[in-house]
Scaffold this active site. Structure first.
Site, PDB file in Angstrom:
ATOM      1  N   ASP A   1     -39.558 -97.446  26.775  1.00 47.41           N
ATOM      2  CA  ASP A   1     -38.657 -96.422  26.228  1.00 47.41           C
ATOM      3  C   ASP A   1     -38.873 -95.050  26.867  1.00 47.41           C
ATOM      4  O   ASP A   1     -37.909 -94.302  27.069  1.00 47.41           O
ATOM      5  CB  ASP A   1     -38.827 -96.312  24.710  1.00 47.41           C
ATOM      6  CG  ASP A   1     -38.148 -97.454  23.967  1.00 47.41           C
ATOM      7  OD1 ASP A   1     -37.208 -98.053  24.519  1.00 47.41           O
ATOM      8  OD2 ASP A   1     -38.557 -97.734  22.822  1.00 47.41           O
TER       9      ASP A   1
ATOM     10  N   LYS B   1     -41.524-104.242  16.695  1.00 45.10           N
ATOM     11  CA  LYS B   1     -42.241-103.550  17.777  1.00 45.10           C
ATOM     12  C   LYS B   1     -43.734-103.356  17.476  1.00 45.10           C
ATOM     13  O   LYS B   1     -44.547-103.365  18.395  1.00 45.10           O
ATOM     14  CB  LYS B   1     -41.582-102.203  18.079  1.00 45.10           C
ATOM     15  CG  LYS B   1     -40.231-102.345  18.776  1.00 45.10           C
ATOM     16  CD  LYS B   1     -39.682-101.001  19.207  1.00 45.10           C
ATOM     17  CE  LYS B   1     -38.330-101.144  19.879  1.00 45.10           C
ATOM     18  NZ  LYS B   1     -37.825 -99.876  20.425  1.00 45.10           N
TER      19      LYS B   1
ATOM     20  N   SER C   1     -27.486-106.362  18.930  1.00 45.79           N
ATOM     21  CA  SER C   1     -28.160-105.928  20.162  1.00 45.79           C
ATOM     22  C   SER C   1     -27.225-106.016  21.367  1.00 45.79           C
ATOM     23  O   SER C   1     -26.524-107.015  21.561  1.00 45.79           O
ATOM     24  CB  SER C   1     -29.395-106.798  20.428  1.00 45.79           C
ATOM     25  OG  SER C   1     -29.924-106.475  21.702  1.00 45.79           O
TER      26      SER C   1
ATOM     27  N   GLY D   1     -39.981 -89.941  14.687  1.00 48.82           N
ATOM     28  CA  GLY D   1     -40.093 -91.388  14.486  1.00 48.82           C
ATOM     29  C   GLY D   1     -40.540 -92.096  15.758  1.00 48.82           C
ATOM     30  O   GLY D   1     -41.113 -91.480  16.663  1.00 48.82           O
TER      31      GLY D   1
HETATM   32  P1  ATR Z   1     -36.625 -94.235  15.289  1.00 45.77           P
HETATM   33  O1  ATR Z   1     -37.629 -95.310  15.522  1.00 45.77           O
HETATM   34  O2  ATR Z   1     -35.256 -94.534  15.828  1.00 45.77           O
HETATM   35  O3  ATR Z   1     -37.118 -92.904  15.762  1.00 45.77           O
HETATM   36  P2  ATR Z   1     -37.292 -93.620  12.537  1.00 45.77           P
HETATM   37  O4  ATR Z   1     -38.723 -93.863  12.825  1.00 45.77           O
HETATM   38  O5  ATR Z   1     -36.695 -94.169  11.289  1.00 45.77           O
HETATM   39  O6  ATR Z   1     -36.378 -94.204  13.704  1.00 45.77           O
HETATM   40  O7  ATR Z   1     -37.024 -92.032  12.629  1.00 45.77           O
HETATM   41  C1  ATR Z   1     -35.816 -91.461  12.260  1.00 45.77           C
HETATM   42  C2  ATR Z   1     -35.914 -89.949  12.445  1.00 45.77           C
HETATM   43  O8  ATR Z   1     -34.694 -89.370  11.953  1.00 45.77           O
HETATM   44  C3  ATR Z   1     -37.049 -89.308  11.645  1.00 45.77           C
HETATM   45  O9  ATR Z   1     -37.549 -88.212  12.361  1.00 45.77           O
HETATM   46  C4  ATR Z   1     -36.316 -88.868  10.375  1.00 45.77           C
HETATM   47  O10 ATR Z   1     -36.946 -87.803   9.694  1.00 45.77           O
HETATM   48  P3  ATR Z   1     -38.109 -88.122   8.598  1.00 45.77           P
HETATM   49  O11 ATR Z   1     -39.371 -88.368   9.390  1.00 45.77           O
HETATM   50  O12 ATR Z   1     -38.160 -86.897   7.775  1.00 45.77           O
HETATM   51  O13 ATR Z   1     -37.649 -89.331   7.832  1.00 45.77           O
HETATM   52  C5  ATR Z   1     -35.011 -88.412  10.944  1.00 45.77           C
HETATM   53  N1  ATR Z   1     -33.961 -88.343   9.926  1.00 45.77           N
HETATM   54  C6  ATR Z   1     -33.260 -89.383   9.405  1.00 45.77           C
HETATM   55  N2  ATR Z   1     -32.388 -88.942   8.476  1.00 45.77           N
HETATM   56  C7  ATR Z   1     -32.533 -87.586   8.404  1.00 45.77           C
HETATM   57  C8  ATR Z   1     -31.920 -86.549   7.643  1.00 45.77           C
HETATM   58  N3  ATR Z   1     -30.938 -86.806   6.747  1.00 45.77           N
HETATM   59  N4  ATR Z   1     -32.331 -85.271   7.851  1.00 45.77           N
HETATM   60  C9  ATR Z   1     -33.306 -84.986   8.745  1.00 45.77           C
HETATM   61  N5  ATR Z   1     -33.930 -85.936   9.498  1.00 45.77           N
HETATM   62  C10 ATR Z   1     -33.556 -87.205   9.333  1.00 45.77           C
END
Ligand code: ATR
Length: 276
Positions: free
Chosen positions: A108, A71, A20, A133
């Protein structure tokens, strides 16, 4: 800094928490204002979250930030939630009040829009958000409150985008991941809220051809600071905003609540946090 017996204490709970940047960030501001206070990294495993939170309140902490994976647990533990925490469904900033209350907020959305406004001018219009996400939820709240006419959510897992549309209402349009490049037409802002393009992750494969050249392009990824998306956008003349500022701006309300000063995000602070 030598603390007095009246020092104001806050910190960040995470698991792990060693990565962090918040202690460095708050430490910079504490030093800048000469505050008798401290901001401490607090490694707390998920099964000990409730005990740790109660203990911090009992020990006289002013409050804490909470980061991954706490969170949602923080959301459930707070006795009062602000509007953004309720709408985002997660808490990242907690303040303990003297009557025993635990006030949960989510900064955020504030951090996102303050970062955009510090570096660019945005007057609404069509927004495109890649990802659905936790970060995307906060960004949607910010874009709705700032007057976006439409928010196109483009996500690999369409069900998550549909869930956002159900919760946030008719301003949200769900777009299939395969159509992400076409989704950029007529947009006034594009935000990548996925982890794609981050150091060690897969690249973000996106054709910017349909994006108007005056559209702001923002990446919440800040490692690297200049992602391939931002470099490509800059090369074709789009205004770009990097992701570091969101991290810095989201910390301001907590610092003010705990330490009594409303801090600024400056170039010197950016460099200090990057140097960690
Ligand atoms: P955060 O809280 O940082 O938003 P998260 O909830 O894990 O983290 O969300 C990550 C985002 O990146 C999601 O929208 C994820 O898509 P999915 O909902 O389909 O999982 C996206 N993401 C991560 N890796 C990906 C990949 N290889 N291709 C497309 N989207 C990806």
């Amino acid at each position: 800094m030598i603390l007095s017996g009246k020092a104001k204490i806050a910190g960040v709970m995470g698991w792990p928490v060693g990565h962090s940047r918040s202690p460095r960030l708050h430490g910079y501001w504490l030093n800048q204002y000469g505050i008798d206070g401290a901001y401490i990294p607090l490694p707390v495993s998920p099964d000990r979250f409730s005990a740790a939170l109660a203990g911090l309140a009992a020990a006289g902490f002013r409050g804490v930030n909470v980061t991954v994976p706490h969170k949602e647990q923080a959301y459930a533990a707070c006795t009062v939630l602000d509007d953004h925490a309720k709408r985002i469904g997660a808490v990242n900033t907690i303040t303990f009040d003297e009557g025993g209350g635990i006030l949960g907020s989510n900064t955020d959305a504030f951090g996102f829009i303050e970062n955009i406004r510090q570096d660019a001018e945005w007057d609404g219009g069509i927004s495109v958000v890649l990802g659905a996400g936790g970060a995307a939820r906060a960004i949607c709240v910010a874009l709705i409150d700032a007057g976006s006419a439409e928010i196109r959510i483009v996500n690999r897992t369409i069900g998550r985008a549909e869930k956002l549309a159900r919760e946030f209402g008719p301003l949200i349009r769900v777009i299939d991941w395969d159509n992400r490049s076409d989704a950029l037409s007529e947009a006034s802002i594009l935000v990548n809220s996925t982890s794609l393009g981050m150091t060690g992750q897969a690249p973000l494969d996106l054709d910017l051809g349909a994006l108007p050249r005056e559209a702001i392009v923002n990446d919440i990824v800040y490692a690297p600071l200049e992602t391939d998306l931002l470099a490509a956008a800059r090369a074709r003349g789009n205004p770009v905003v990097d992701g570091l500022g969101m991290l810095l701006h989201q910390a301001r309300p907590g610092f003010e609540a705990w330490f009594g000063e409303r801090p600024d995000v400056t170039q010197d602070l950016r460099q200090f946090v990057l140097n960690s």
